[in-house]
Write an enzyme that holds these catalytic residues in place. Structure first.
Site, PDB file in Angstrom:
ATOM      1  N   HIS A  71       0.874  -1.181   0.000  1.00 46.66           N
ATOM      2  CA  HIS A  71       0.000   0.000   0.000  1.00 46.66           C
ATOM      3  C   HIS A  71       0.912   1.233   0.000  1.00 46.66           C
ATOM      4  O   HIS A  71       2.035   1.181   0.510  1.00 46.66           O
ATOM      5  CB  HIS A  71      -0.828  -0.042   1.291  1.00 46.66           C
ATOM      6  CG  HIS A  71      -1.883   1.003   1.422  1.00 46.66           C
ATOM      7  ND1 HIS A  71      -1.612   2.276   1.826  1.00 46.66           N
ATOM      8  CD2 HIS A  71      -3.222   0.956   1.228  1.00 46.66           C
ATOM      9  CE1 HIS A  71      -2.740   2.979   1.872  1.00 46.66           C
ATOM     10  NE2 HIS A  71      -3.735   2.186   1.516  1.00 46.66           N
ATOM     11  N   ASP A  81       3.080  -4.417   7.986  1.00 46.72           N
ATOM     12  CA  ASP A  81       1.855  -3.628   7.834  1.00 46.72           C
ATOM     13  C   ASP A  81       0.688  -4.611   7.991  1.00 46.72           C
ATOM     14  O   ASP A  81       0.403  -5.404   7.096  1.00 46.72           O
ATOM     15  CB  ASP A  81       1.879  -2.976   6.442  1.00 46.72           C
ATOM     16  CG  ASP A  81       0.539  -2.365   6.055  1.00 46.72           C
ATOM     17  OD1 ASP A  81      -0.449  -2.549   6.790  1.00 46.72           O
ATOM     18  OD2 ASP A  81       0.480  -1.707   4.999  1.00 46.72           O
ATOM     19  N   GLN A 132      -4.671  -4.981   7.054  1.00 44.81           N
ATOM     20  CA  GLN A 132      -5.725  -5.872   6.547  1.00 44.81           C
ATOM     21  C   GLN A 132      -5.755  -7.212   7.271  1.00 44.81           C
ATOM     22  O   GLN A 132      -6.780  -7.907   7.247  1.00 44.81           O
ATOM     23  CB  GLN A 132      -5.533  -6.118   5.038  1.00 44.81           C
ATOM     24  CG  GLN A 132      -5.669  -4.879   4.177  1.00 44.81           C
ATOM     25  CD  GLN A 132      -7.082  -4.291   4.218  1.00 44.81           C
ATOM     26  OE1 GLN A 132      -8.053  -4.940   4.591  1.00 44.81           O
ATOM     27  NE2 GLN A 132      -7.198  -3.026   3.847  1.00 44.81           N
ATOM     28  N   LYS A 180     -10.266  -0.385  10.386  1.00 46.73           N
ATOM     29  CA  LYS A 180     -10.386  -1.572   9.532  1.00 46.73           C
ATOM     30  C   LYS A 180     -10.738  -2.799  10.365  1.00 46.73           C
ATOM     31  O   LYS A 180     -10.896  -3.900   9.846  1.00 46.73           O
ATOM     32  CB  LYS A 180      -9.084  -1.797   8.774  1.00 46.73           C
ATOM     33  CG  LYS A 180      -8.812  -0.675   7.776  1.00 46.73           C
ATOM     34  CD  LYS A 180      -7.726  -1.013   6.820  1.00 46.73           C
ATOM     35  CE  LYS A 180      -7.195   0.202   6.093  1.00 46.73           C
ATOM     36  NZ  LYS A 180      -8.072   0.673   5.017  1.00 46.73           N
ATOM     37  N   CYS A 196      -4.882   2.588  -3.544  1.00 52.55           N
ATOM     38  CA  CYS A 196      -3.637   3.092  -2.944  1.00 52.55           C
ATOM     39  C   CYS A 196      -2.493   2.095  -3.128  1.00 52.55           C
ATOM     40  O   CYS A 196      -1.658   1.915  -2.228  1.00 52.55           O
ATOM     41  CB  CYS A 196      -3.812   3.425  -1.459  1.00 52.55           C
ATOM     42  SG  CYS A 196      -4.904   4.785  -1.186  1.00 52.55           S
TER      43      CYS A 196
HETATM   44  C1  PLP Z   1      -2.492  -2.818   3.550  1.00 53.26           C
HETATM   45  C2  PLP Z   1      -2.771  -1.431   4.027  1.00 53.26           C
HETATM   46  N1  PLP Z   1      -1.808  -0.738   4.633  1.00 53.26           N
HETATM   47  C3  PLP Z   1      -1.999   0.510   5.104  1.00 53.26           C
HETATM   48  C4  PLP Z   1      -3.204   1.126   4.951  1.00 53.26           C
HETATM   49  C5  PLP Z   1      -3.371   2.525   5.490  1.00 53.26           C
HETATM   50  O1  PLP Z   1      -4.246   2.505   6.563  1.00 53.26           O
HETATM   51  P1  PLP Z   1      -4.746   3.872   7.217  1.00 53.26           P
HETATM   52  O2  PLP Z   1      -5.258   4.711   6.082  1.00 53.26           O
HETATM   53  O3  PLP Z   1      -5.823   3.435   8.146  1.00 53.26           O
HETATM   54  O4  PLP Z   1      -3.582   4.474   7.913  1.00 53.26           O
HETATM   55  C6  PLP Z   1      -4.242   0.466   4.313  1.00 53.26           C
HETATM   56  C7  PLP Z   1      -5.534   1.140   4.093  1.00 53.26           C
HETATM   57  O5  PLP Z   1      -6.242   0.866   3.135  1.00 53.26           O
HETATM   58  C8  PLP Z   1      -4.032  -0.860   3.857  1.00 53.26           C
HETATM   59  O6  PLP Z   1      -5.000  -1.543   3.258  1.00 53.26           O
END
Ligand code: PLP
Length: 422
Positions: free
Chosen positions: A139, A216, A219, A242, A380
């Site tokens: 992401h 990260d 998800q 999430k 993203c």
């Molecule tokens: C795999 C992953 N990492 C990071 C993020 C970023 O999360 P946040 O916008 O809640 O900081 C997302 C959000 O869609 C994501 O799906």
């Protein structure tokens, strides 16, 4: 390998014995609505999840009864607010199986958690000519903070490739772990492809070369049991919104020894032990990384979300979503002109696809008219789209309250798209 401390994984009084989706759906008032005259089918859970009553009520309770600033007050409201806020920290510790609650830092979300590590650990340990290794399925929030760091330091961002199925090429990943690699940052579960990465092997390979690993987990945390001690990752980042909690609250888990040695991220109130104009002594963990008045209400509500997930049981949520993924994959595979993007053997929660000669945005718009909420775009993860040579996908992503009927509605909606635009 660190030793795995035994932390009780749940305090839920009674873990439900059956996964009754109809009953679970009654906990989510937002789902009981129609959109364009059709019952809402919410399949945009990878973007954000809906909130159960327990979470909504925790916020309301806080503002009705306990609203106060934390940590500094001696009065009853402040003590209550502090107690509930810190109770969430213990809940997160249990949820991730961290060895100590001081390893749980509250942030605004995954994005802020990753930026925190890049700007503290990263700035201290990555220098000119060094390398940071990520994967091709990240992401943007696990790409750009490392790019900023690398640009600033004259370091190089290296990217481990993925296969046509959307799986990490593990041998290539290992080859990229070189003498100059100072840090590895990888997703647990890809939001664009649904791929689950072979984290244990990746972490073992990096640790064999003394390279720390950030995961990260945005998800993965709502979809599977996460055990940071057993994974042996150094950092793990999650977003409350999430995982059925509010927006604006997330967590950085970090091994205590690493966090202790890191410089602070932001300066301000609460992150200090003492201040003079000559010298500031920083507070102990975890407060060293929590400058200023935090998001108290939503932190407390995150605790309610975790208790809710524990009551349902992450293993059962995982099985339920796996059933939905298998059921939906089988159903859409039969649709002429539809291509699934991301067909990894280990996958969860996410069904991304394209349709011949129809733009994903048009698909999303027609599905919306049927009451079906999906996401269309690059999610993203523009480099993932570039890897597959497509501008965008349609993404249906599942949550614990989705049913096979939601998948049936999606399939019917896709047939409608074919009728109108195919
Ligand atoms: C795999 C992953 N990492 C990071 C993020 C970023 O999360 P946040 O916008 O809640 O900081 C997302 C959000 O869609 C994501 O799906």
């Amino acid at each position: 390998m660190s030793t795995v401390a035994k932390v009780p994984r749940t305090t839920a009084k009674a873990v439900l014995t059956e996964f009754d989706v109809e009953k679970i759906r009654r906990d989510f008032p937002i789902l009981q609505q129609s959109v364009h005259g059709k019952p809402l089918v919410y399949l945009d859970n990878a973007a954000t999840t809906q909130k159960p009553l327990a979470v909504i009520e925790a916020i309301e309770h806080y503002y009705r009864h306990d609203n106060s600033n934390i940590h500094r007050g001696v009065h009853a409201l402040s003590e209550r607010a502090t107690e509930h806020y810190e109770k969430t920290r213990t809940a997160v510790q249990r949820f991730l199986n961290a060895a100590d609650s001081k390893e749980i830092i509250f942030t605004r979300g995954t994005t802020e958690a990753i930026n925190l590590v890049a700007q503290t650990y990263g700035r201290k340990h990555v220098g000119a000519g060094d390398e940071v290794l990520i994967t091709a399925m990240e992401h943007h929030s696990n790409i750009v903070p490392w790019q900023i760091l690398c640009e600033d330091k004259g370091a190089k961002l290296r990217v481990a490739p993925i296969s046509d199925r959307g799986e990490l090429q593990l041998e290539e990943f290992e080859k990229l772990l070189g003498a100059r690699t100072r840090f590895v940052a990888v997703s647990h579960l890809s939001n664009a492809l649904g791929t689950i990465n072979p984290l244990r092997e990746m972490i073992r390979m990096a640790h064999a070369r003394n390279i720390p690993v950030l995961v990260d987990g945005a998800q993965a945390a709502p979809r599977m049991t996460v055990d940071v001690q057993s994974l042996d990752c150094d950092f793990y980042a999650i977003s409350g919104h999430k995982m059925y909690a509010p927006t604006g609250i997330g967590v950085l888990y970090g091994k205590a020894a690493l966090l202790e040695a890191m410089p602070p991220y932001q300066g301000g109130g609460d992150m200090i032990a003492s201040v003079t104009f000559e010298k500031t002594i920083y507070n102990r963990l975890p407060y060293k990384f929590e400058a200023g008045t935090p998001n108290i209400a939503d932190t407390i509500a995150l605790g309610a979300a975790i208790e809710y997930l524990e009551r349902l049981g992450l293993d059962r949520i995982e099985r339920h979503e796996h059933d939905l993924l298998a059921y939906s994959t089988k159903a859409v595979e039969k649709i002429p002109g539809l291509t699934i993007v991301g067909t990894a053997k280990r996958k969860a929660g996410v069904l991304s696809f394209t349709m011949d000669n129809i733009h994903p945005h048009d698909i999303g718009t027609i599905l919306d008219r049927e009451g079906i909420a999906v996401r269309t775009g690059h999610h993203c993860a523009q480099p993932v789209m570039q890897r597959f040579g497509i501008p965008a996908t349609v993404r249906a992503s599942f949550g614990l309250y989705n049913m096979r009927q939601d998948v049936d509605a999606l399939v019917k909606g896709i047939h409608k798209v074919n009728e109108v635009l195919g």
